[in-house]
Design a protein around this motif. Structure first.
Motif, PDB file in Angstrom:
ATOM      1  N   MET A  36       0.861  -1.173   0.000  1.00 51.41           N
ATOM      2  CA  MET A  36       0.000   0.000   0.000  1.00 51.41           C
ATOM      3  C   MET A  36       0.901   1.227   0.000  1.00 51.41           C
ATOM      4  SD  MET A  36      -3.000   1.108   2.748  1.00 51.41           S
ATOM      5  CE  MET A  36      -3.879  -0.441   2.534  1.00 51.41           C
ATOM      6  N   VAL A  37       0.587   2.196  -0.845  1.00 50.63           N
ATOM      7  CA  VAL A  37       1.356   3.431  -0.928  1.00 50.63           C
ATOM      8  C   VAL A  37       0.396   4.597  -0.747  1.00 50.63           C
ATOM      9  CG1 VAL A  37       2.924   4.844  -2.305  1.00 50.63           C
ATOM     10  CG2 VAL A  37       2.994   2.343  -2.517  1.00 50.63           C
ATOM     11  N   LEU A  38       0.682   5.446   0.235  1.00 53.12           N
ATOM     12  CA  LEU A  38      -0.198   6.555   0.571  1.00 53.12           C
ATOM     13  C   LEU A  38       0.489   7.868   0.248  1.00 53.12           C
ATOM     14  CD1 LEU A  38      -0.112   4.275   3.117  1.00 53.12           C
ATOM     15  CD2 LEU A  38      -2.161   5.536   3.712  1.00 53.12           C
ATOM     16  N   HIS A  39      -0.210   8.715  -0.521  1.00 44.48           N
ATOM     17  CA  HIS A  39       0.286  10.045  -0.851  1.00 44.48           C
ATOM     18  C   HIS A  39      -0.587  11.066  -0.127  1.00 44.48           C
ATOM     19  CE1 HIS A  39       2.768   8.490  -4.253  1.00 44.48           C
ATOM     20  NE2 HIS A  39       1.794   7.598  -4.331  1.00 44.48           N
ATOM     21  N   ASP A  40       0.015  11.850   0.784  1.00 37.86           N
ATOM     22  CA  ASP A  40      -0.797  12.802   1.537  1.00 37.86           C
ATOM     23  C   ASP A  40      -0.748  14.192   0.901  1.00 37.86           C
ATOM     24  OD1 ASP A  40       1.497  14.165   2.415  1.00 37.86           O
ATOM     25  OD2 ASP A  40       1.529  13.147   4.354  1.00 37.86           O
ATOM     26  N   ASN A  41      -1.484  15.109   1.504  1.00 33.74           N
ATOM     27  CA  ASN A  41      -1.599  16.456   0.942  1.00 33.74           C
ATOM     28  C   ASN A  41      -0.400  17.340   1.231  1.00 33.74           C
ATOM     29  OD1 ASN A  41      -4.177  15.972  -0.111  1.00 33.74           O
ATOM     30  ND2 ASN A  41      -5.166  16.459   1.831  1.00 33.74           N
ATOM     31  N   PHE A  42       0.580  16.798   1.955  1.00 28.90           N
ATOM     32  CA  PHE A  42       1.759  17.589   2.308  1.00 28.90           C
ATOM     33  C   PHE A  42       3.008  17.108   1.555  1.00 28.90           C
ATOM     34  CE2 PHE A  42      -1.142  17.354   5.924  1.00 28.90           C
ATOM     35  CZ  PHE A  42      -1.448  18.694   6.079  1.00 28.90           C
ATOM     36  N   GLY A  43       2.803  16.292   0.547  1.00 23.83           N
ATOM     37  CA  GLY A  43       3.924  15.823  -0.254  1.00 23.83           C
ATOM     38  C   GLY A  43       4.661  14.645   0.338  1.00 23.83           C
ATOM     39  N   GLN A  44       4.118  14.047   1.384  1.00 22.51           N
ATOM     40  CA  GLN A  44       4.755  12.892   2.025  1.00 22.51           C
ATOM     41  C   GLN A  44       4.185  11.595   1.453  1.00 22.51           C
ATOM     42  OE1 GLN A  44       5.854  12.570   6.439  1.00 22.51           O
ATOM     43  NE2 GLN A  44       3.883  11.519   6.377  1.00 22.51           N
ATOM     44  N   THR A  45       5.045  10.614   1.265  1.00 23.02           N
ATOM     45  CA  THR A  45       4.635   9.311   0.757  1.00 23.02           C
ATOM     46  C   THR A  45       4.983   8.237   1.776  1.00 23.02           C
ATOM     47  OG1 THR A  45       4.991   9.987  -1.539  1.00 23.02           O
ATOM     48  CG2 THR A  45       4.917   7.626  -1.107  1.00 23.02           C
ATOM     49  N   THR A  46       4.009   7.400   2.105  1.00 19.47           N
ATOM     50  CA  THR A  46       4.207   6.299   3.042  1.00 19.47           C
ATOM     51  C   THR A  46       4.003   4.990   2.293  1.00 19.47           C
ATOM     52  OG1 THR A  46       3.423   7.617   4.904  1.00 19.47           O
ATOM     53  CG2 THR A  46       3.429   5.223   5.182  1.00 19.47           C
ATOM     54  N   ALA A  47       5.028   4.146   2.279  1.00 19.50           N
ATOM     55  CA  ALA A  47       4.980   2.869   1.574  1.00 19.50           C
ATOM     56  C   ALA A  47       4.951   1.727   2.582  1.00 19.50           C
ATOM     57  CB  ALA A  47       6.194   2.722   0.654  1.00 19.50           C
ATOM     58  N   LEU A  48       3.950   0.867   2.461  1.00 21.12           N
ATOM     59  CA  LEU A  48       3.786  -0.280   3.353  1.00 21.12           C
ATOM     60  C   LEU A  48       3.923  -1.561   2.555  1.00 21.12           C
ATOM     61  CD1 LEU A  48       0.649   1.091   5.192  1.00 21.12           C
ATOM     62  CD2 LEU A  48       2.841   0.668   6.288  1.00 21.12           C
ATOM     63  N   GLN A  49       4.683  -2.509   3.095  1.00 20.64           N
ATOM     64  CA  GLN A  49       4.802  -3.844   2.531  1.00 20.64           C
ATOM     65  C   GLN A  49       4.216  -4.830   3.541  1.00 20.64           C
ATOM     66  OE1 GLN A  49       6.108  -4.578  -0.538  1.00 20.64           O
ATOM     67  NE2 GLN A  49       6.496  -2.415  -0.966  1.00 20.64           N
ATOM     68  N   PHE A  50       3.338  -5.715   3.080  1.00 24.10           N
ATOM     69  CA  PHE A  50       2.689  -6.672   3.965  1.00 24.10           C
ATOM     70  C   PHE A  50       3.293  -8.061   3.791  1.00 24.10           C
ATOM     71  CE2 PHE A  50      -0.546  -3.429   3.019  1.00 24.10           C
ATOM     72  CZ  PHE A  50      -0.747  -2.940   4.299  1.00 24.10           C
ATOM     73  N   GLY A  51       3.501  -8.758   4.917  1.00 31.96           N
ATOM     74  CA  GLY A  51       4.067 -10.096   4.877  1.00 31.96           C
ATOM     75  C   GLY A  51       3.331 -11.028   5.815  1.00 31.96           C
ATOM     76  N   GLN A  52       3.542 -12.315   5.627  1.00 31.29           N
ATOM     77  CA  GLN A  52       2.955 -13.349   6.481  1.00 31.29           C
ATOM     78  C   GLN A  52       1.444 -13.174   6.621  1.00 31.29           C
ATOM     79  OE1 GLN A  52       5.326 -12.665  10.022  1.00 31.29           O
ATOM     80  NE2 GLN A  52       6.869 -14.149   9.377  1.00 31.29           N
TER      81      GLN A  52
END
Length: 211
Positions: free
Chosen positions: A170-186
């Protein structure tokens, strides 16, 4: 702090993909999203997270575990580098910052309407809160882009990556130019989960703020 920054939209209320020409592969991401949502009533697994700032400084990293049971029940545990717990009990969202010994609570309906938690723990009616588009294939995954319909969402868009009907990223792009990338396992789908995972009692002495 990255953890508080990522989930601030949850507490307050929790590059644009180029679309390919229509064809069988084009719908694959949406088809896998539907397969995942329709066939997953509960799940548990682990995650790793990277937060990229607009300034381009070194990404902040975190790891932890999660579990959810639809609708509206979830447990999201940050283990490293800072301890933080988020629990949705079906009616309220509880966020416990261990370092500050502070609990923030909010009515779950308000918190889940247009946030990433709605993808995992919400009901299956994603069209109510998101505009969904197939975003093609990249990095071995089929992607879907979800754009919040609500004007007050803190996220511009969310990308979900699937393989074999499983949510992998999952990759989240917020309104402040920040990007959060999540990788899921197990990831384990439809396990028997203890109801106690989705209950929260504020620790003695903790500062409780919110509804």
């Amino acid at each position: 702090m990255m953890i508080r920054t990522l989930f601030k939209p949850l507490v307050r209320g929790l590059a644009v993909a180029a679309l390919l020409a229509a064809g069988p592969a084009h719908a694959d991401g949406l088809a896998q999203l539907k397969q995942f949502m329709d066939g997953t009533r509960s799940a548990k697994g682990s995650f790793s997270q990277q937060v990229f700032s607009k300034s381009g400084r070194k990404p902040q990293q975190a790891t932890g575990t999660f579990a959810f049971s639809r609708p509206g029940k979830f447990r999201w545990v940050y283990e490293k580098p800072y301890a933080q717990l988020l629990v949705g009990d079906g009616s309220k969202l509880w966020a416990f910052d261990q370092e500050l010994n502070q609990v923030t609570t909010k009515k779950l309906g308000q918190a889940l309407g247009n946030t990433p938690a709605a993808i995992l723990a919400g009901d299956n009616a994603l069209d109510k809160n998101f505009v969904l588009k197939d975003a093609g294939a990249a990095d071995g995954l089929e992607w879907v882009e979800a754009t919040p319909k609500a004007d007050d969402s803190s996220f511009e868009r969310i990308r979900l990556g699937f393989a074999g009907g499983q949510l992998k990223a999952m990759v989240l792009h917020d309104n402040f130019g920040q990007t959060t990338a999540l990788q899921f396992g197990q990831l384990e789908r439809n396990p028997a989960l203890d109801a106690g995972l989705f209950r929260f009692v504020p620790p003695k002495g903790a500062d409780v703020v919110g509804d």
